[in-house]
Design an enzyme around this catalytic site. Structure first.
Site, PDB file in Angstrom:
ATOM      1  CE  LYS A 189      -1.969  -2.734   6.324  1.00 25.49           C
ATOM      2  NZ  LYS A 189      -1.157  -3.518   7.381  1.00 25.49           N
TER       3      LYS A 189
HETATM    4  C1  LIG Z   1      -3.468  -7.824   3.232  1.00 23.57           C
HETATM    5  C2  LIG Z   1      -3.688  -7.816   4.666  1.00 23.57           C
HETATM    6  N1  LIG Z   1      -4.829  -8.405   5.014  1.00 23.57           N
HETATM    7  C3  LIG Z   1      -5.105  -7.919   6.430  1.00 23.57           C
HETATM    8  C4  LIG Z   1      -4.025  -7.506   7.316  1.00 23.57           C
HETATM    9  C5  LIG Z   1      -4.758  -7.489   8.732  1.00 23.57           C
HETATM   10  O1  LIG Z   1      -4.778  -6.225   9.049  1.00 23.57           O
HETATM   11  P1  LIG Z   1      -4.951  -5.852  10.714  1.00 23.57           P
HETATM   12  O2  LIG Z   1      -3.248  -5.803  11.428  1.00 23.57           O
HETATM   13  O3  LIG Z   1      -5.500  -4.746  11.087  1.00 23.57           O
HETATM   14  O4  LIG Z   1      -5.721  -7.131  11.446  1.00 23.57           O
HETATM   15  C6  LIG Z   1      -2.953  -6.932   6.908  1.00 23.57           C
HETATM   16  C7  LIG Z   1      -2.011  -6.737   7.933  1.00 23.57           C
HETATM   17  O5  LIG Z   1      -1.108  -6.318   7.571  1.00 23.57           O
HETATM   18  C8  LIG Z   1      -2.811  -7.183   5.520  1.00 23.57           C
HETATM   19  O6  LIG Z   1      -1.388  -6.855   5.093  1.00 23.57           O
END
Ligand SMILES: Cc1ncc(COP(=O)(O)O)c(C=O)c1O
Length: 390
Positions: A189
């Site tokens: 990210k």
């Molecule tokens: C659009 C979106 N929402 C939520 C998430 C979840 O993130 P995390 O891996 O920090 O839980 C991701 C992960 O890639 C994502 O692409």
């Protein structure tokens, strides 16, 4: 892969000695889990973004779940979201026994189509408990319109801003438009803590509720117990809870990354400009929407299949053979076996999501990606496109 040493990865975190020193300092402090560093990270994040509360969590998935819990979403209620996202956005809805109500996306922005959102609200009325928009790839949804719509029907918004840090829509950070906003610090990210996330809100009640849920339903935070001189052993469980706290080890990385967030953002913007200019004349491509705020977490190109003699998957193979890492965002959720079976979806239920999925390729974009390599990506795309042009 023709030449491994020449490989351009699809994504790469930017970390150096500063992050190493910050982690080492936590390692030597004697306190590894959630404590003073996580608190500092939260304070800095909320000041950065201009929200009243910021709660550090161990993933954006956890943050989305806490957000829906704090809104007391009930079983069988509906949460409007997009099928064009990572599964986390929808699975958290099911954690509460509620159902995702998918609506199709806009072809150019890849974001949820607001006309369809309104149609869904009118159709399902009181069953709609929340709207969960995703800023796909970092491109901001039209939050002014969405907020107006949500206010009109008194529906709360939880922004999935996992891709959208740090970008502003008319001087207000994306992620701060809804009742709640959630950011991801996963390894690829725009800033990272390895695994991690942050929930932001201006609502005191929701913040307090999430604070308790975040750590086993305990009424005081761990650092209180750690730092308090008296009764440091005492705690009370006041509700069911979860284990969603962010460790100081991760928060230490996050604090350094946050300091660099603007610099990272400028790097991503610069790379996106190079791609937009360098690929502008490719008639076999649609380039990403550049008309509104964009964090450039992803740079998604769309092939025009009618102009090419090869498929999207063949195009991807050729890029990979040329030593360029790519990905596809996203395989729509309605064609995932789980959702397909559970809700009886057919591929054609969300035609734009399907069409965009079948023609999209995400190409490398991250701080530290050199101009030379960006130009190599551009040249390779052109070479493949023009040598397989109809
Ligand atoms: C659009 C979106 N929402 C939520 C998430 C979840 O993130 P995390 O891996 O920090 O839980 C991701 C992960 O890639 C994502 O692409």
């Amino acid at each position: 892969m023709k030449n491994q040493s020449n490989f351009i990865p699809f994504a790469k975190p930017y970390l150096d000695r500063k992050e190493e020193r910050a982690v080492l300092s936590v390692l030597r402090s004697g306190w590894l889990t959630t404590g003073k560093v996580a608190l500092e990270f939260e304070r800095e994040f909320r000041e950065f973004i201009g929200a009243k509360h910021a709660l550090a969590v161990n993933s954006a998935t956890a943050g989305l779940h806490l957000s829906l819990e704090s809104l007391a979403i009930r079983p069988k209620q509906l949460v409007i979201t997009t099928p064009y996202t990572f599964v986390a956005s929808a699975e958290v809805i099911e954690y509460l026994g509620a159902h995702p109500l998918f609506v199709d996306i806009n072809e150019t922005s890849y974001n949820i189509d607001l006309l369809l959102v309104e149609k869904a609200i009118k159709r399902y009325k009181k069953r709609i408990a929340c709207i969960l928009p995703v800023h796909v790839g970092g491109l901001a949804c039209d939050m002014h319109r969405l907020r107006e719509l949500a206010r009109h029907y008194s529906i709360p918004i939880v922004e999935d801003a996992a891709h959208a840090f740090p970008v502003q829509l008319e001087k207000k950070y994306v992620g701060t438009f809804g009742e709640l906003g959630v950011f991801s610090f996963y390894a690829n990210k725009t800033i990272t803590t390895g695994e991690g996330g942050m929930v932001v809100t201006d609502n005191d009640k929701l913040a307090k509720h999430m604070q308790i849920l975040r750590l086993h339903g305990i009424d005081r935070e761990v650092w209180d117990r750690y730092t308090s001189k008296t009764n440091s052993w005492y705690y009370q469980v006041v509700s069911k809870g979860f284990k969603y706290n962010l460790s100081d080890l991760c928060a230490a990385i996050g604090r350094v990354q946050l300091e660099r967030a603007h610099e990272f953002f400028l790097d991503r913007k610069k790379i996106s400009r190079l791609y937009l200019d360098g690929l502008a004349d490719c008639d076999f491509l649609c380039l990403p929407d550049n008309s509104t705020a964009h964090a450039w977490h992803l740079f998604i190109i769309r092939l025009r299949p009618q102009t090419l003699t090869i498929t999207r998957d063949e195009f991807i193979n050729k890029l990979q053979q040329a030593g360029i890492g790519v990905s596809v965002h996203f395989i729509p959720l309605h064609v995932m076996p789980y959702f397909k079976k559970r809700y009886g979806f057919k591929a054609e239920d969300f035609p734009i999501a399907m069409r965009n999925y079948l023609s999209s390729i995400s190409i490398p974009i991250y701080p530290g990606l050199s101009e030379v390599n960006v130009k190599r990506v551009i040249a390779t795309i052109k070479k493949i496109g023009y040598s397989h042009h109809k």
